[in-house]
Scaffold this active site. Structure first.
Site, PDB file in Angstrom:
ATOM      1  N   ILE A 153       0.537  -0.978   0.292  1.00  0.00           N
ATOM      2  CA  ILE A 153      -0.111  -0.192  -0.190  1.00  0.00           C
ATOM      3  C   ILE A 153       0.639   1.160   0.413  1.00  0.00           C
ATOM      4  O   ILE A 153       0.645   2.606  -0.673  1.00  0.00           O
ATOM      5  CB  ILE A 153      -0.910   0.235   1.124  1.00  0.00           C
ATOM      6  CG1 ILE A 153      -2.673   0.998   0.818  1.00  0.00           C
ATOM      7  CG2 ILE A 153       0.260   0.103   2.123  1.00  0.00           C
ATOM      8  CD1 ILE A 153      -3.536   0.998   1.859  1.00  0.00           C
ATOM      9  N   GLY A 169       3.746  -3.486  11.375  1.00  0.00           N
ATOM     10  CA  GLY A 169       2.401  -3.936   9.702  1.00  0.00           C
ATOM     11  C   GLY A 169       2.920  -2.733   9.347  1.00  0.00           C
ATOM     12  O   GLY A 169       3.764  -2.093   9.300  1.00  0.00           O
ATOM     13  N   ASP A 191       1.231  -0.385   9.618  1.00  0.00           N
ATOM     14  CA  ASP A 191       1.347   1.198  10.475  1.00  0.00           C
ATOM     15  C   ASP A 191       2.353   1.832  10.090  1.00  0.00           C
ATOM     16  O   ASP A 191       2.720   2.535   9.809  1.00  0.00           O
ATOM     17  CB  ASP A 191       1.341   0.943  11.547  1.00  0.00           C
ATOM     18  CG  ASP A 191       0.210   2.348  12.495  1.00  0.00           C
ATOM     19  OD1 ASP A 191       0.554   2.209  13.578  1.00  0.00           O
ATOM     20  OD2 ASP A 191       0.859   3.731  11.545  1.00  0.00           O
ATOM     21  N   SER A 234      -7.268  -4.286  10.533  1.00  0.00           N
ATOM     22  CA  SER A 234      -7.687  -5.652  12.064  1.00  0.00           C
ATOM     23  C   SER A 234      -7.149  -6.868  11.807  1.00  0.00           C
ATOM     24  O   SER A 234      -6.771  -7.857  13.201  1.00  0.00           O
ATOM     25  CB  SER A 234      -8.361  -5.383  12.507  1.00  0.00           C
ATOM     26  OG  SER A 234      -9.107  -4.120  13.356  1.00  0.00           O
ATOM     27  N   TYR A 293      -4.244  -7.304  15.034  1.00  0.00           N
ATOM     28  CA  TYR A 293      -5.225  -6.802  15.788  1.00  0.00           C
ATOM     29  C   TYR A 293      -6.115  -7.894  15.923  1.00  0.00           C
ATOM     30  O   TYR A 293      -6.970  -8.666  16.512  1.00  0.00           O
ATOM     31  CB  TYR A 293      -6.345  -5.769  15.528  1.00  0.00           C
ATOM     32  CG  TYR A 293      -5.822  -4.985  15.932  1.00  0.00           C
ATOM     33  CD1 TYR A 293      -4.484  -4.875  17.025  1.00  0.00           C
ATOM     34  CD2 TYR A 293      -5.906  -3.430  16.311  1.00  0.00           C
ATOM     35  CE1 TYR A 293      -3.813  -3.564  17.370  1.00  0.00           C
ATOM     36  CE2 TYR A 293      -6.078  -2.435  16.595  1.00  0.00           C
ATOM     37  CZ  TYR A 293      -4.515  -2.269  17.320  1.00  0.00           C
ATOM     38  OH  TYR A 293      -4.792  -0.894  18.036  1.00  0.00           O
TER      39      TYR A 293
HETATM   40  N1  APR Z   1       0.639  -3.309   2.970  1.00  0.00           N
HETATM   41  C1  APR Z   1      -0.706  -3.977   2.172  1.00  0.00           C
HETATM   42  N2  APR Z   1      -0.834  -4.416   3.223  1.00  0.00           N
HETATM   43  C2  APR Z   1      -0.346  -4.939   4.479  1.00  0.00           C
HETATM   44  C3  APR Z   1       1.826  -3.903   4.606  1.00  0.00           C
HETATM   45  C4  APR Z   1       1.852  -3.654   3.333  1.00  0.00           C
HETATM   46  N3  APR Z   1       3.077  -3.123   3.226  1.00  0.00           N
HETATM   47  N4  APR Z   1       1.856  -4.377   5.643  1.00  0.00           N
HETATM   48  C5  APR Z   1       0.745  -5.679   6.081  1.00  0.00           C
HETATM   49  N5  APR Z   1       0.204  -5.298   5.427  1.00  0.00           N
HETATM   50  C6  APR Z   1      -1.675  -5.807   6.570  1.00  0.00           C
HETATM   51  C7  APR Z   1      -1.392  -7.268   6.685  1.00  0.00           C
HETATM   52  O1  APR Z   1      -0.637  -8.253   6.008  1.00  0.00           O
HETATM   53  C8  APR Z   1      -2.757  -7.661   7.606  1.00  0.00           C
HETATM   54  O2  APR Z   1      -3.028  -7.975   6.185  1.00  0.00           O
HETATM   55  O3  APR Z   1      -2.604  -5.000   6.647  1.00  0.00           O
HETATM   56  C9  APR Z   1      -3.398  -6.145   7.106  1.00  0.00           C
HETATM   57  C10 APR Z   1      -3.326  -5.441   8.653  1.00  0.00           C
HETATM   58  O4  APR Z   1      -2.583  -5.802   9.060  1.00  0.00           O
HETATM   59  P1  APR Z   1      -1.821  -4.953  10.858  1.00  0.00           P
HETATM   60  O5  APR Z   1      -0.872  -3.412  10.198  1.00  0.00           O
HETATM   61  O6  APR Z   1      -1.292  -5.657  11.641  1.00  0.00           O
HETATM   62  O7  APR Z   1      -2.695  -4.263  11.349  1.00  0.00           O
HETATM   63  P2  APR Z   1      -3.911  -3.928  12.631  1.00  0.00           P
HETATM   64  O8  APR Z   1      -4.384  -6.288  12.530  1.00  0.00           O
HETATM   65  O9  APR Z   1      -5.010  -3.590  11.881  1.00  0.00           O
HETATM   66  O10 APR Z   1      -2.728  -4.085  13.887  1.00  0.00           O
HETATM   67  C11 APR Z   1      -3.163  -2.978  14.115  1.00  0.00           C
HETATM   68  O11 APR Z   1      -0.533  -2.969  14.528  1.00  0.00           O
HETATM   69  O12 APR Z   1       1.098  -1.646  13.521  1.00  0.00           O
HETATM   70  C12 APR Z   1       0.196  -1.946  14.657  1.00  0.00           C
HETATM   71  O13 APR Z   1       0.202   0.499  14.633  1.00  0.00           O
HETATM   72  C13 APR Z   1      -0.527  -1.145  15.000  1.00  0.00           C
HETATM   73  O14 APR Z   1      -1.673  -1.119  16.934  1.00  0.00           O
HETATM   74  C14 APR Z   1      -1.821  -1.234  15.680  1.00  0.00           C
HETATM   75  C15 APR Z   1      -1.699  -2.460  14.965  1.00  0.00           C
END
Ligand code: APR
Length: 172
Positions: A12, A33, A35, A118, A122
């Protein structure tokens, strides 16, 4: 409507769209992740602007500039932490997508890219998380000023398969 939704294999942070959605935390303090990837690509100015927002409750979303990212805007959405499904997680996740689409309308974003909110740290189960994502976004596409293109960016096959299946179910 749903022809305006596409599922793509993509990091992304590379998306050349008006807005990308970040899967953020309530403190908007960055993390791992997606973020972490977004903050790393955007640069330190992103965190500085996030700090001016005073946080974001689960199910809500706030907008910042994109800085070093190709995207003009970042919509920081906070999804639920999965706790087994009995704590209103589905409603909170739906709300996070609805809020993201509302912010996109407000900034006039014609193109928006989403991650699977999530479904990583999460721990939201991917099949349900994908179904809720697509239903929630599709509902919002009918609104005046909604983005003309919504992209779900999948970093691996598991995420892509879940979103492709959910999109096919929606189209059926
Ligand atoms: N591009 C697209 N999707 C991605 C990328 C990327 N570069 N990196 C990770 N993902 C995907 C993951 O594979 C997952 O399917 O994003 C989705 C959401 O995963 P997370 O990033 O772990 O987010 P989430 O589950 O919502 O947890 C949020 O994690 O990183 C911390 O600060 C953040 O506390 C928050 C929590």
């Amino acid at each position: 409507m749903i022809e305006r939704i596409v599922v793509v294999d993509a990091d992304i942070t590379t998306e050349r769209v008006d807005a990308i959605v970040n899967a953020a935390n309530v403190a908007l303090c960055g993390g791992g992740g997606v973020d972490g990837a977004i903050h790393s690509a955007a640069g330190p100015a992103l965190l500085e602007e996030c700090r001016t927002r005073g946080g974001c409750p689960p199910g809500s979303a706030v907008v910042t500039h994109g800085y070093g990212l190709p995207a003009t805007w970042v919509i920081h959405a906070v999804g639920p932490v999965w706790s087994g499904g009995g704590m209103g997680e589905a409603e909170t996740l739906r709300s996070a997508y609805h809020a993201s689409m509302a912010r996109a309308r407000e900034i006039g974003a014609a193109s928006v890219s989403f991650p699977a909110i999530s479904c990583g740290v999460y721990r939201y189960p991917l099949p349900d998380g994908a179904r809720i994502a697509l239903e929630a976004v599709a509902e919002c596409l009918a609104h005046a000023g909604a983005p003309s293109t919504v992209r779900f960016c999948c970093p691996d096959d598991a995420v892509r398969h879940a979103f492709e299946r959910a999109l096919a179910e929606l189209a059926a």
